[in-house]
Scaffold this active site. Structure first.
Site, PDB file in Angstrom:
ATOM      1  N   GLU A 124      35.745  39.371  48.082  1.00  0.00           N
ATOM      2  CA  GLU A 124      35.679  40.080  46.813  1.00  0.00           C
ATOM      3  C   GLU A 124      34.693  39.384  45.864  1.00  0.00           C
ATOM      4  OE1 GLU A 124      39.105  41.415  43.539  1.00  0.00           O
ATOM      5  OE2 GLU A 124      39.520  39.867  45.031  1.00  0.00           O
TER       6      GLU A 124
ATOM      7  N   LYS B  43      37.816  48.781  43.390  1.00  0.00           N
ATOM      8  CA  LYS B  43      39.197  48.310  43.511  1.00  0.00           C
ATOM      9  C   LYS B  43      40.115  49.261  42.745  1.00  0.00           C
ATOM     10  CE  LYS B  43      41.718  43.904  43.075  1.00  0.00           C
ATOM     11  NZ  LYS B  43      41.515  42.464  42.784  1.00  0.00           N
TER      12      LYS B  43
ATOM     13  N   CYS C 220      41.626  43.272  47.821  1.00  0.00           N
ATOM     14  CA  CYS C 220      42.604  42.265  47.419  1.00  0.00           C
ATOM     15  C   CYS C 220      43.952  42.847  46.994  1.00  0.00           C
ATOM     16  CB  CYS C 220      42.024  41.377  46.325  1.00  0.00           C
ATOM     17  SG  CYS C 220      42.899  39.786  46.172  1.00  0.00           S
TER      18      CYS C 220
END
Length: 682
Positions: A46, A116, A215
């Site tokens: 990330e 995300k 994540c």
């Protein structure tokens, strides 16, 4: 080309926070390394172009522009003419909001941006200070970069003008813009898909479609990867920056493995590592690749280790097809955009370890746990049957071989759990023409050590009479000669069960049933087959488990000798008191047949793939010609002998593979094997 496998990698560059060009160079070097190893999909952490820990530097326009420059001016051109897909993380402004995104790069192009969805803002995480959630945001991001193929169509230069650069080593890179470059025909503006609803389909591969989450997306109650998988993704990439705290690695590992199992997918988890700011946090580069619940590769923490795995796309596809509860949801909201990637297959060195004994865990602790669990399943199955019919007596034929030994041991456990007298176990020895003193004595010692009732009936006279009645020459030791003995023994056991108001416990194992290595209405038949779900390679370990755990020295000694005795039906006259008939000389090594059985039934693999896996697993043990020979034998016998499996007695399923006609294997008895064999002949 690669038998349904792709090689994937999770890689963590050692970065410098805020130095985007330096980080891009390190990413390119890792791309080159994994590409040389045959990788075709590599996932980076990330925000790896800037560093996850840049904090309020994410508000600096200069760094955001440098991050995009690094992607478009270094990583994208470096990917040209390479058959590899790279997924890298960076911050990006889109429609006046800042997003944490994954960029998918292939052959000099950006194929998509995935933001995300879930932005953590608790404990040590303050991402909501900088980033917006990408959930529900869809559209296209305009970008510009050099067109090295010099497309003819006119284009307009955008905000990111390509610079001259060269990849060096260490900190050496050219950071000068080419202000004089104004040939618009060499600059391409493209609108790249942006959103969480992107599926990337590699059209030259069967079953290779990947999707992305980032994540925290994995840590929420309903991860995006769930709907990605239901919408067709077989591979999930996760770009992560998960800081290290005590015990977090176990949780992370279980999370990755569990989500890969729940989604029946391969899950590639690339974690931030050395190079991130250590102001408050430390990152361990805990890279993990999992496949349907199994960890294929895991990095040693704090080393920035790149991990590789050969992912079995066929396995994932067949498992999804088999599971009726895995229900595709192509039209789930939001509707997906499918992006086709023209990735070409490349040959690579196959590094995946293929276990020679798929039914038997290689780890000693796991193997012992598996043995105890199987014995408990067998015991509880028989216990229930005995309880249901109020039976206090059973009859078991004991030869001194592995299968009958295991059946007797399980029966003893069932009797003990019911608090029944072991004398109710009538253990019958039935010596015949091929019985050797070694197996006979082992049978007697075992019965005595276990405290069962022994009964002996010599079958020789009865078999001779029977063969005489049907006009069979006793000197002709053919299939009739052998089967007459097997049926005589079963006939005796059935009548003894009537005599003692009991049932006959079957001793045959699953490997014998798969090959049809049983006499129809002979050892093929019983009232309850405790071993019917246990393959031969596992029978040996179950008996060994008793040797290792029993406190009775004499019992352990005799069980060990049973283990050391060659597998034989002992139906042909012995030579000088020794076994003259070895099963594996006739039907082939059971370790090979159990391997074939597992992959043919568990995953439905094509013959050529089963052969490929066997050659990998047994390299240096059997040559390829030998493996091919016995694989042909397996297919021929497996198809031809289904009629025996169509009328099996009840027995417990203990693993993921079984041949019960009431359970896992609904196969016609007259199916044709021709096309399976023809594929092997190719």
């Amino acid at each position: 080309m690669n038998n349904g496998f792709i090689k994937a990698a999770a890689a963590t560059p050692k970065i410098k926070v805020g130095d985007c060009a330096y980080n891009a160079e390190k990413i390119c070097k890792l791309i080159d390394t994994v590409y040389q190893n045959g990788t075709q999909l590599v996932v980076f952490p990330e925000l790896c172009i800037t560093g996850y820990t840049a904090s309020d530097l994410f508000w600096q326009k200069s760094m955001l522009e440098k991050a995009m420059d690094a992607l478009l001016k270094i990583i994208v051109p470096f990917s040209e003419e390479k058959e590899i897909v790279s997924i890298v993380g960076l911050p990006m402004i889109y429609q006046d909001k800042l997003y944490n995104v994954a960029a998918v790069v292939y052959d000099g192009e950006v194929m998509g941006f995935v933001p995300k969805s879930h932005i953590p803002n608790y404990s040590e995480f303050y991402e909501a200070r900088h980033f917006s959630s990408g959930e529900g945001v869809e559209g296209y991001k305009d970008i510009c970069y050099f067109d090295t193929e010099e497309e003819d169509e006119p284009v307009v230069a955008g905000s990111y003008i390509i610079k001259n650069f060269k990849l060096g080593s260490g900190d050496e890179y050219d950071d000068e813009y080419d202000d004089e470059y104004d040939d618009e025909t060499d600059i391409v503006q493209e609108s790249v898909p942006f959103g969480t609803n992107l599926l990337f389909k590699c059209s030259n591969f069967d079953n290779f479609t990947f999707a992305i989450e980032i994540c925290e997306d994995l840590w929420v109650a309903n991860p995006p990867s769930t709907r990605h998988a239901l919408s067709g993704a077989t591979v999930i990439a996760n770009l992560s920056a998960s800081d290290e705290t005590i015990g977090k690695d176990d949780y992370r590992r279980n999370l990755v493995a569990g989500q890969s199992a729940r989604t029946v997918s391969a899950y590639i988890y690339a974690d931030a590592g050395e190079g991130e700011s250590s102001t408050d946090l430390v990152f361990a580069a805990h890279n993990i690749i999992a496949e349907n619940g199994a960890i294929l590769a895991e990095a040693e923490k704090f080393t920035n280790e790149t991990v590789y795995a050969d992912i079995d796309l066929d396995k994932l596809s067949m498992e999804r097809a088999r599971m009726t509860t895995f229900i595709p949801a192509k039209n789930v909201s939001p509707e997906y955009e499918e992006i086709e990637i023209d990735l070409e297959e490349r040959k690579f060195v196959f590094d995946r370890k293929i276990d020679k004994a798929p039914f038997v865990p290689s780890n000693e602790w796991e193997r012992e746990k598996r043995c105890e669990e199987i014995l408990s399943i067998q015991t509880m199955g028989l216990k229930k049957r005995l309880e249901h019919i109020a039976c206090k007596n059973v009859v078991v034929g004991i030869s001194g071989g592995l299968d009958s030994t295991l059946a007797l041991l399980v029966t003893v456990r069932a009797f003990d759990s019911l608090k029944l007298d072991r004398k109710g176990i009538i253990a019958v020895t039935m010596p015949g023409f091929g019985t050797t003193d070694r197996t006979y004595q082992n049978a007697l010692k075992m019965i005595e050590a276990l405290g069962c009732t022994r009964k002996e009936v010599n079958i020789a006279e009865a078999v001779e009479l029977h063969l005489k009645q049907i006009g069979h020459d006793m000197s002709r030791h053919d299939i009739t000669y052998e089967n007459a003995q097997a049926r005589q023994r079963t006939y005796l056991l059935m009548d003894l069960a009537n005599e003692h108001n009991g049932i006959v416990i079957g001793t045959g194992d699953m490997s014998e049933l798969a090959l049809g290595w049983a006499t129809y209405n002979g050892d093929h038949m019983s009232m309850y087959g405790v071993n019917s779900g246990v393959p031969k390679t596992l029978v040996r370990h179950l008996v060994k488990y008793f040797v290792d755990t029993t406190i009775e020295e004499e019992l352990a000694k005799v069980l060990q000798d049973v283990l050391d005795t060659p597998v034989s039906p002992e139906l042909l006259p012995s030579k000088d008191g020794n076994i003259s008939q070895k099963t594996e000389d006739l039907v082939g090594p059971y370790e090979l047949h159990d391997f074939f059985l597992y992959y043919v039934l568990r995953f439905g693999y094509a013959p050529k793939k089963v052969l490929f896996l066997a050659e990998e697993a047994f390299y240096g043990v059997y040559d390829n010609k030998t493996i091919l020979k016995w694989l042909k034998v397996f297919y021929k016998r497996f198809f031809a002998q289904q009629f025996k499996r169509s009328c099996l007695p009840d027995g417990p399923k203990v693993g993921t593979v079984a041949v019960s006609p009431r359970g896992d294997l609904r196969m016609p008895s007259d199916a044709c094997v021709r096309e399976w064999l023809e594929e092997l002949e190719e």
